[in-house]
Design a protein around this motif. Structure first.
Motif, mmCIF file in Angstrom:
data_model
loop_
_atom_site.group_PDB
_atom_site.id
_atom_site.type_symbol
_atom_site.label_atom_id
_atom_site.label_comp_id
_atom_site.label_asym_id
_atom_site.label_seq_id
_atom_site.Cartn_x
_atom_site.Cartn_y
_atom_site.Cartn_z
ATOM 1 N N MET A 1 0.693 -1.170 -0.060
ATOM 2 C CA MET A 1 0.093 0.139 -0.043
ATOM 3 C C MET A 1 0.977 1.137 -0.117
ATOM 4 O O MET A 1 0.486 2.309 -0.446
ATOM 5 C CB MET A 1 -0.828 -0.144 1.242
ATOM 6 N N ARG A 2 2.113 1.072 0.429
ATOM 7 C CA ARG A 2 3.330 2.205 0.245
ATOM 8 C C ARG A 2 4.406 1.834 -0.565
ATOM 9 O O ARG A 2 4.735 0.640 -0.402
ATOM 10 C CB ARG A 2 3.580 2.690 1.541
ATOM 11 N N PHE A 3 5.026 2.330 -1.215
ATOM 12 C CA PHE A 3 6.202 2.121 -1.730
ATOM 13 C C PHE A 3 7.056 2.872 -2.230
ATOM 14 O O PHE A 3 7.028 4.492 -1.852
ATOM 15 C CB PHE A 3 6.002 1.332 -3.118
ATOM 16 N N ALA A 4 8.599 2.674 -2.517
ATOM 17 C CA ALA A 4 9.598 3.801 -2.527
ATOM 18 C C ALA A 4 9.805 3.581 -4.085
ATOM 19 O O ALA A 4 9.458 2.796 -4.882
ATOM 20 C CB ALA A 4 10.900 3.197 -1.727
ATOM 21 N N VAL B 1 8.087 8.773 -1.763
ATOM 22 C CA VAL B 1 7.093 7.562 -1.285
ATOM 23 C C VAL B 1 5.788 7.842 -1.930
ATOM 24 O O VAL B 1 5.407 8.742 -2.058
ATOM 25 C CB VAL B 1 7.090 7.804 0.044
ATOM 26 N N GLY B 2 5.372 6.655 -2.345
ATOM 27 C CA GLY B 2 4.130 6.691 -2.913
ATOM 28 C C GLY B 2 2.916 5.848 -2.094
ATOM 29 O O GLY B 2 3.271 5.148 -1.404
ATOM 30 N N HIS B 3 1.712 6.154 -2.134
ATOM 31 C CA HIS B 3 0.753 5.719 -1.368
ATOM 32 C C HIS B 3 -0.499 5.239 -2.403
ATOM 33 O O HIS B 3 -0.982 6.231 -3.064
ATOM 34 C CB HIS B 3 0.085 6.862 -0.455
ATOM 35 N N PRO C 1 6.760 6.308 -10.411
ATOM 36 C CA PRO C 1 7.302 7.091 -9.304
ATOM 37 C C PRO C 1 8.758 7.721 -9.496
ATOM 38 O O PRO C 1 8.857 8.766 -9.159
ATOM 39 C CB PRO C 1 7.079 6.142 -8.344
ATOM 40 N N SER C 2 9.611 6.853 -9.973
ATOM 41 C CA SER C 2 10.844 7.415 -9.877
ATOM 42 C C SER C 2 11.058 8.522 -10.943
ATOM 43 O O SER C 2 11.889 9.531 -10.711
ATOM 44 C CB SER C 2 11.847 6.382 -10.369
ATOM 45 N N LYS C 3 10.279 8.618 -12.182
ATOM 46 C CA LYS C 3 10.351 9.686 -12.893
ATOM 47 C C LYS C 3 9.702 10.964 -12.080
ATOM 48 O O LYS C 3 10.288 11.998 -12.500
ATOM 49 C CB LYS C 3 9.482 9.471 -14.261
ATOM 50 N N VAL C 4 8.606 10.732 -11.267
ATOM 51 C CA VAL C 4 8.083 11.906 -10.442
ATOM 52 C C VAL C 4 9.166 12.695 -9.737
ATOM 53 O O VAL C 4 9.480 13.619 -9.649
ATOM 54 C CB VAL C 4 6.987 11.412 -9.703
ATOM 55 N N THR C 5 9.921 11.869 -9.154
ATOM 56 C CA THR C 5 11.275 12.382 -8.090
ATOM 57 C C THR C 5 12.258 13.178 -9.122
ATOM 58 O O THR C 5 12.527 14.268 -8.803
ATOM 59 C CB THR C 5 11.802 11.138 -7.410
ATOM 60 N N TRP C 6 12.323 12.589 -10.362
ATOM 61 C CA TRP C 6 13.392 13.233 -11.261
ATOM 62 C C TRP C 6 12.670 14.590 -11.795
ATOM 63 O O TRP C 6 13.427 15.539 -11.645
ATOM 64 C CB TRP C 6 13.484 12.120 -12.595
ATOM 65 N N LEU C 7 11.415 14.693 -11.980
ATOM 66 C CA LEU C 7 10.670 15.827 -12.295
ATOM 67 C C LEU C 7 11.147 16.820 -11.165
ATOM 68 O O LEU C 7 10.976 18.081 -11.394
ATOM 69 C CB LEU C 7 9.171 15.770 -12.533
ATOM 70 N N ARG C 8 10.896 16.542 -10.056
ATOM 71 C CA ARG C 8 11.001 17.254 -8.718
ATOM 72 C C ARG C 8 12.567 17.880 -8.861
ATOM 73 O O ARG C 8 12.748 19.293 -8.643
ATOM 74 C CB ARG C 8 10.857 16.580 -7.463
ATOM 75 N N LYS C 9 13.473 16.956 -9.073
ATOM 76 C CA LYS C 9 14.964 17.450 -9.203
ATOM 77 C C LYS C 9 15.272 18.476 -10.334
ATOM 78 O O LYS C 9 16.147 19.311 -10.367
ATOM 79 C CB LYS C 9 15.710 16.274 -9.217
ATOM 80 N N GLU C 10 14.830 18.084 -11.448
ATOM 81 C CA GLU C 10 15.249 18.695 -12.606
ATOM 82 C C GLU C 10 14.077 19.812 -13.244
ATOM 83 O O GLU C 10 14.569 20.595 -13.962
ATOM 84 C CB GLU C 10 15.385 17.595 -13.590
ATOM 85 N N HIS C 11 13.090 19.538 -12.891
ATOM 86 C CA HIS C 11 12.098 20.609 -13.394
ATOM 87 C C HIS C 11 11.102 21.473 -12.393
ATOM 88 O O HIS C 11 10.109 22.137 -12.687
ATOM 89 C CB HIS C 11 11.116 19.965 -14.470
ATOM 90 N N GLY C 12 11.679 21.391 -11.083
ATOM 91 C CA GLY C 12 11.045 21.919 -10.109
ATOM 92 C C GLY C 12 9.531 21.579 -9.643
ATOM 93 O O GLY C 12 8.887 22.392 -9.140
ATOM 94 N N LEU C 13 9.340 20.446 -9.816
ATOM 95 C CA LEU C 13 7.903 19.868 -9.604
ATOM 96 C C LEU C 13 7.504 20.045 -8.042
ATOM 97 O O LEU C 13 8.606 19.631 -7.264
ATOM 98 C CB LEU C 13 7.579 18.390 -10.171
ATOM 99 N N ARG C 14 6.670 20.483 -7.616
ATOM 100 C CA ARG C 14 6.517 20.881 -6.179
ATOM 101 C C ARG C 14 5.100 20.056 -5.788
ATOM 102 O O ARG C 14 4.056 20.058 -6.424
ATOM 103 C CB ARG C 14 6.395 22.135 -5.773
ATOM 104 N N GLY C 15 5.232 19.741 -4.263
ATOM 105 C CA GLY C 15 3.966 19.111 -3.747
ATOM 106 C C GLY C 15 3.549 17.759 -4.381
ATOM 107 O O GLY C 15 4.043 17.212 -5.324
ATOM 108 N N PRO C 16 2.453 16.989 -3.650
ATOM 109 C CA PRO C 16 2.037 15.716 -4.059
ATOM 110 C C PRO C 16 1.312 15.605 -5.428
ATOM 111 O O PRO C 16 0.695 16.334 -5.793
ATOM 112 C CB PRO C 16 0.801 15.348 -2.839
#
Length: 238
Positions: free
Chosen positions: A7-10, A34-36, A86-101
């Motif tokens: 139900m939760r994953f990394a 972390v994903g829920h 999910p790993s791409k979502v984290t990459w988007l945060r680092k490389e393109h400034g994605l913020r928030g859930p």
């Protein structure tokens, strides 16, 4: 018996390589690596239409706890390539400034298909996918429910904000996407190739659906090597 998915994953559970990466079978919300998993619950029992699996917290309540906008009013954007990983979502945060859930829901797409693009990504030499109209075809993809700021990050990633864009974001026909659960977005947008390198790749005159078991040739072999690939009958893969 098939093992119960967590139900939760990394992020490590869903790597983004090889492209397009792995993605959960269920809808999820993602933050801080972390994903829920999300479970659909009929309204009015759940204001948002989803609760976090395991603890039953309504998604809107959880979003508010993290200073994020509720589900209503978010912009629905089809994720048919790596953007549901999910790993791409984290990459988007680092490389393109994605913020928030990031709220990512499973969805069924009809009349459109993800196909391999003609060119390669400049940053890593990987052949990406693009979206094209394909009547009679249905595919399982995902839909982001994104805030306006998150859409800006997605536009940045897809090159939709450039003077000569790689992709363009357009509204899909009303019946093209069915989102799982109670959430029914008024419209769903999607990225379409806007330059020669993001046009569909042709193999013997036919577009190659990314949902087929076909590995694109590595960049060092060049685009012409795609001619050696063998396509399966599309009708058996719909």
């Amino acid at each position: 018996m098939k093992p119960r998915r967590p139900m939760r994953f990394a992020d490590a559970d869903y790597p983004c390589e090889p492209y397009p990466g792995r993605r959960p079978e269920a809808s999820f919300v993602h933050l801080d690596g972390v994903g829920h998993e999300l479970v659909g619950v009929p309204r009015p029992r759940s204001p948002s239409g989803f609760v976090l699996a395991g603890d039953g917290v309504d998604l809107d309540y959880w979003l508010a706890e993290h200073d994020a906008a509720p589900v209503a009013g978010r912009i629905a954007v089809l994720a048919y390539g790596s953007n549901a990983c999910p790993s791409k979502v984290t990459w988007l945060r680092k490389e393109h400034g994605l913020r928030g859930p990031a709220v990512v829901l499973t969805a069924r797409c009809a009349g459109f298909a993800a196909v391999w693009a003609t060119g390669f990504r400049q940053r890593d030499g990987v052949r990406p996918v693009t979206l094209t109209a394909m009547p009679g075809v249905g595919e399982e993809h995902a839909v982001w429910l994104a805030t306006p700021a998150q859409v800006e990050a997605l536009d940045s990633c897809e090159g939709a904000d450039l003077a000569s864009p790689r992709y363009r974001r357009e509204v899909l026909p009303a019946a093209a996407v069915t989102v799982t659960g109670e959430v029914k977005p008024p419209s769903v947008e999607a990225y379409f190739g806007a330059c020669a390198d993001r046009r569909p790749m042709l193999i013997d005159g036919r577009m190659a659906r990314a949902t087929l078991t076909i590995a694109p040739p590595p960049p060092e072999r060049g685009p012409l090597a795609a001619r050696s690939l063998r396509l399966e009958d599309d009708e058996t893969q719909s």
